[in-house]
Each structure stands twice: as structure tokens, then as C-alpha cells.
Scaffold this motif. Structure first.
Motif, mmCIF file in Angstrom:
data_model
loop_
_atom_site.group_PDB
_atom_site.id
_atom_site.type_symbol
_atom_site.label_atom_id
_atom_site.label_comp_id
_atom_site.label_asym_id
_atom_site.label_seq_id
_atom_site.Cartn_x
_atom_site.Cartn_y
_atom_site.Cartn_z
ATOM 1 N N GLY A 41 5.311 -1.278 1.896
ATOM 2 C CA GLY A 41 4.481 -0.512 1.086
ATOM 3 C C GLY A 41 2.956 -0.829 1.491
ATOM 4 O O GLY A 41 2.188 -0.049 0.833
ATOM 5 N N LEU A 42 2.585 -1.604 2.477
ATOM 6 C CA LEU A 42 1.198 -1.984 2.651
ATOM 7 C C LEU A 42 0.356 -1.074 3.139
ATOM 8 O O LEU A 42 -0.866 -1.050 3.317
ATOM 9 C CB LEU A 42 1.290 -3.442 3.268
ATOM 10 N N PHE A 43 1.005 0.083 3.859
ATOM 11 C CA PHE A 43 0.025 1.232 4.403
ATOM 12 C C PHE A 43 -0.481 2.203 3.499
ATOM 13 O O PHE A 43 -1.553 2.734 3.751
ATOM 14 C CB PHE A 43 1.136 1.974 5.621
ATOM 15 N N GLY A 44 -0.047 1.951 2.146
ATOM 16 C CA GLY A 44 -0.809 2.447 0.990
ATOM 17 C C GLY A 44 -1.383 1.638 0.226
ATOM 18 O O GLY A 44 -1.911 1.920 -0.985
ATOM 19 N N LEU A 45 -1.926 0.652 0.797
ATOM 20 C CA LEU A 45 -2.881 -0.458 -0.062
ATOM 21 C C LEU A 45 -4.009 0.264 -0.412
ATOM 22 O O LEU A 45 -4.308 -0.061 -1.601
ATOM 23 C CB LEU A 45 -3.060 -1.584 1.203
ATOM 24 N N MET A 46 -4.721 1.146 0.358
ATOM 25 C CA MET A 46 -6.086 1.706 0.019
ATOM 26 C C MET A 46 -5.817 3.176 -0.471
ATOM 27 O O MET A 46 -6.911 3.465 -0.824
ATOM 28 C CB MET A 46 -6.955 1.531 1.249
ATOM 29 N N VAL A 47 -4.883 3.457 -0.646
ATOM 30 C CA VAL A 47 -4.463 4.923 -0.980
ATOM 31 C C VAL A 47 -4.665 5.075 -2.662
ATOM 32 O O VAL A 47 -3.872 3.985 -3.301
ATOM 33 C CB VAL A 47 -3.191 5.469 -0.623
ATOM 34 N N PRO A 48 -5.133 5.615 -3.240
ATOM 35 C CA PRO A 48 -5.197 5.918 -4.632
ATOM 36 C C PRO A 48 -4.042 5.982 -5.333
ATOM 37 O O PRO A 48 -3.019 6.489 -4.798
ATOM 38 C CB PRO A 48 -6.025 6.902 -4.929
ATOM 39 N N ARG A 49 -3.782 5.325 -6.634
ATOM 40 C CA ARG A 49 -2.706 5.312 -7.263
ATOM 41 C C ARG A 49 -1.915 6.771 -7.341
ATOM 42 O O ARG A 49 -0.629 6.944 -7.461
ATOM 43 C CB ARG A 49 -2.528 4.838 -8.542
ATOM 44 N N ALA A 50 -2.944 7.573 -7.590
ATOM 45 C CA ALA A 50 -2.599 8.980 -8.030
ATOM 46 C C ALA A 50 -1.843 9.669 -6.880
ATOM 47 O O ALA A 50 -1.184 10.503 -7.046
ATOM 48 C CB ALA A 50 -3.655 10.056 -8.402
ATOM 49 N N LEU A 51 -2.029 9.013 -5.417
ATOM 50 C CA LEU A 51 -1.482 9.744 -4.405
ATOM 51 C C LEU A 51 -0.299 8.751 -3.897
ATOM 52 O O LEU A 51 0.337 9.008 -2.901
ATOM 53 C CB LEU A 51 -2.395 9.734 -3.393
ATOM 54 N N GLY A 52 -0.022 7.954 -4.859
ATOM 55 C CA GLY A 52 1.486 7.172 -4.444
ATOM 56 C C GLY A 52 1.105 5.899 -3.740
ATOM 57 O O GLY A 52 1.973 5.133 -3.481
ATOM 58 N N GLY A 53 -0.272 5.545 -3.882
ATOM 59 C CA GLY A 53 -0.481 4.404 -3.193
ATOM 60 C C GLY A 53 -0.719 2.950 -3.984
ATOM 61 O O GLY A 53 -0.498 3.217 -5.223
ATOM 62 N N LEU A 54 -1.207 1.985 -3.588
ATOM 63 C CA LEU A 54 -1.409 0.840 -4.578
ATOM 64 C C LEU A 54 -2.908 0.727 -5.217
ATOM 65 O O LEU A 54 -2.989 0.047 -6.016
ATOM 66 C CB LEU A 54 -1.297 -0.348 -3.625
ATOM 67 N N GLY A 55 -3.799 1.534 -4.758
ATOM 68 C CA GLY A 55 -5.187 1.690 -5.049
ATOM 69 C C GLY A 55 -5.699 0.310 -5.334
ATOM 70 O O GLY A 55 -6.655 -0.017 -6.190
ATOM 71 N N ALA A 56 -5.755 -0.489 -4.128
ATOM 72 C CA ALA A 56 -6.393 -1.647 -4.039
ATOM 73 C C ALA A 56 -7.977 -1.559 -3.728
ATOM 74 O O ALA A 56 -8.357 -0.722 -3.288
ATOM 75 C CB ALA A 56 -6.100 -2.614 -2.942
#
Length: 389
Positions: A41-56
């Protein structure tokens, strides 16, 4: 985040290290590493949580990148490009979007790209060109509007992950006004997008940083921000993604060199030599110092992005990480001796990989010049002898 992400990076690093020699030798892309990154799931590391990412945060990204680079610097370097795209997109707040004049439909397109990343898509950066480097104002790739959207034509070099990414962040100048530089997210599929295998380099051999030739039309919503001319503005607002996001990678490469040297020296009963121990001690201290500067720059980016003092720390981080990695790897190779220079030895690869850190834009010389102008009370972005972007 993201204890999960940091733990995942630490878990993956040994796998990357086990594959690194083969990919370095063959100059092949570490497909398995990127499969692992997707599954974690690290491709979502910088993706906001609201869009399904980790919101780092940027600081959390830096910590993850350092750990990945302890496994394979080439993998971490390509991952950095994806994080740069998603991190910059995710950092456009509603207030910033309003100030930049970003239309609602462009924000919706951005959210679709980020959501795709959270579900496993990853993006490469196609910015540099032969003769222009990464200076946005000097690019020869051009674009123009069409009935279908935008037509882009030109060639890019040093496109890490070329031929493997799901999309490419392409910087181009308007054919109607050469002072206008915009960025487009070009999907990997369409005709007119060609990868030329040109990457056969000293270090970071597994990045597949090939040339990318474009003669392609993309839909209107692939103009990032929905407004032409934002590329130079974003470069000024978010220099950390263009300047210092590499820094954490090279801290990890330096740490990997120390680890490899310690393993080599212990295996050969050389750890009892005071001169050898002193080299490791100095390398450890230098790497720790560089890591602290990177962490301080990252902390400031999260708290006061775009601030003048924040930007000084950004440029310091890039300079110190690049020079420290090269110096540490060279010292570790000398400590280990001639046997470590054989092809296939981890230190031989790490020495070559580390040497690349000072060469990525902004190069160490450019970083030092920028900081020198700032120390003299000048404006580094205006008073340099060459355009920064």
C-alpha cells in the motif's frame, strides 16, 4: 500513518537488498520490488486519507525513503519520483487551489489520479532534457491545445521507471508562449509514447532512467491544475519535491554502506584494527548528522512550507546528503579493502550508487551556490548565474 508504512519499509528493505546485485549487474528494473511496494500500500503513502491513502507528511515520507534505500537505493529513487508527484498533488489545499485559480474540474481530476495511486498505480517524472537538465524554463518539449485536449511533442531523458510506470508527469512549454510551462500526467498506454533504452550508467543502474519520446494527445483534464503556467509557480512553492526529496534516499544509501562495511569487516576479522573502527565511527557520525539535517528540513516543510528559512534547510539537506553519501561510501570501501571492489560486492555497488547523489538536480555545486548567495544576503532564486528552474 504511519507506523505501518515505516514498518513495511523496514520489512521490505532486506528483500530489496537480496535482489539488488542482480538488477544492478543486468541494468534491469526491480519489478518485484514494485510489486512489493504495491502490495504494502505504499503507492498511497502521500495520498490524503480521504482518498484512500496513508496521508503521510513530508517527514514521514523521508523516514520511509531512508529505510527503502537501505535495501536498494535504485528502488527508493524511483519510488521518490512517484512520491514527488503524489505529494505535490496532495499538498494543494483548497486555499492554495483558490489562490492559484485551480478550477473544480481540475481538482476532481487530481483526486482521480490520487485515488488511482492509493489503489496501486504509480507515476514517473519526465522533466529533464538533454541540454536543459531539469531547468523548466529551458525545456524544448512543447504542447498546444487541440479539440481532443492537449498535444505534447518532445523528448525527455533520465526518466526513472520509464516503460514500467502507469503514467508520467511531463513538463512542457506552450508553443504559443515559451515563458509558460505546464505539467501533464500522461498515461502509459497511448500511441506516440516511446521508451528508448539509453540507461547504462555508473550507478543507480536499476532505475531504468531511459529516454522518453512524446508525440501524443491527452485529454483536457490531464493538464495538472487545469491552468496553464503553474509549473514554475509550484516549483517555487514546493522546492522540497524538486530539490530535497532525494536527500532521504542518499542518507539510506550511506547507512547501507556502513552496514555492508561492518558485515564485511566482522566476517574477515578486521574489526580489531583501530584505523578501520575509526572510519566506521566517522561515517556513522557523518550519516547521523546528515539525517538530522534532512529531518529538520522535513519538519520545517510540514510546519512552514515555502518559508525562506525552510527553503534554506531544504537546500542544505540536499547538499549534505549527496556529499555525505559519496564520502561515506568511499571511506567504507577503503576500510574494507580491495576485495570489496569486486563486481557483485555490496560495497562496490553502494559506492557507485552513492556517487550519484551529488549529481541529481539540484547538484551539490548548485546547492552550495544557492546557500552561498543566501548567506551573503542575496536572493538565491534571482541572483544565481544560471536559472534554477
Amino acid at each position: 500513518m504511519t507506523v505501518h508504512a515505516l514498518e513495511a519499509a523496514r520489512r521490505l528493505a532486506p528483500r530489496f537488498a537480496a535482489r539488488a546485485a542482480e538488477h544492478d549487474r543486468d541494468g534491469s528494473f526491480p519489478v518485484e520490488d514494485f510489486r512489493d511496494l504495491r502490495e504494502a500500500g505504499l503507492f498511497g503513502l502521500m495520498v490524503p486519507r480521504a482518498l484512500g491513502g496513508l496521508g503521510a507528511s513530508f517527514a514521514e515520507y523521508a523516514a520511509v525513503a531512508t529505510e527503502l534505500a537501505r535495501g536498494n537505493g535504485a528502488t527508493a529513487l524511483v519510488f521518490n519520483m512517484h512520491a514527488s508527484v503524489t505529494g505535490a498533488l496532495g499538498a494543494v489545499t483548497e486555499e492554495l487551489a483558490e489562490a492559484l485559480g485551480v478550477p473544480d474540474e481540475a481538482l476532481a481530476a487530481r483526486d482521480r489520479l490520487l485515488t488511482a495511486a492509493a489503489h496501486g498505480s504509480w507515476y514517473a517524472v519526465a522533466m529533464s532534457e538533454r541540454g536543459a537538465g531539469a531547468r523548466l524554463s529551458q525545456l524544448s518539449t512543447v504542447y498546444e491545445p487541440t479539440d481532443e485536449g492537449w498535444h505534447l511533442k518532445g523528448s525527455k531523458t533520465f526518466c526513472s521507471g520509464a516503460g514500467h510506470a502507469d503514467g508520467y508527469l511531463v513538463a512542457a512549454r506552450s508553443s504559443a508562449d515559451q515563458s509558460v510551462v505546464s505539467q501533464f500526467l500522461v498515461p502509459s498506454g497511448p500511441d506516440g509514447l516511446t521508451v528508448e533504452p539509453t540507461w547504462d550508467a555508473l550507478g543507480m543502474r536499476a532505475t531504468s532512467s531511459h529516454d522518453l519520446h512524446l508525440d501524443v494527445t491527452v485529454p483536457a483534464d490531464r493538464l495538472l491544475g487545469g491552468v496553464e503556467g503553474l509549473a514554475l509557480v509550484v516549483a517555487q512553492l514546493m522546492p522540497h519535491w524538486l530539490v530535497a526529496s532525494y536527500a532521504a534516499v542518499y542518507v539510506g544509501v550511506a547507512r547501507a554502506a556502513i552496514d555492508a562495511a561492518a558485515e564485511h569487516l566482522n566476517a574477515r576479522n578486521l574489526a580489531g584494527l583501530p584505523a578501520v573502527r575509526a572510519r566506521l565511527g566517522r561515517a556513522d557520525a557523518a550519516t547521523a548528522a546528515a539525517q538530522l539535517v534532512v529531518a529538520e528540513a522535513a519538519r520545517r516543510v510540514d510546519e512552514t512550507p515555502g518559508d525562506a528559512e525552510t527553503n534554506r534547510w531544504v537546500w542544505r539537506a540536499k547538499l549534505l546528503a549527496g556529499t555525505t553519501a559519496a564520502e561515506v561510501a568511499a571511506s567504507m570501501l577503503e576500510a574494507a579493502g580491495t576485495s570489496a571492489t569486486r563486481r557483485g560486492h555490496p560495497l562496490e555497488r553502494l559506492y557507485r550508487d552513492a556517487r550519484c547523489g551529488s549529481l541529481h538536480p539540484a547538484t551539490s555545486d548548485v546547492c552550495a551556490d544557492w546557500l552561498g548567495i543566501a548567506a551573503l544576503g542575496g536572493d538565491p532564486d534571482r541572483d544565481g548565474s544560471a536559472p534554477r528552474w
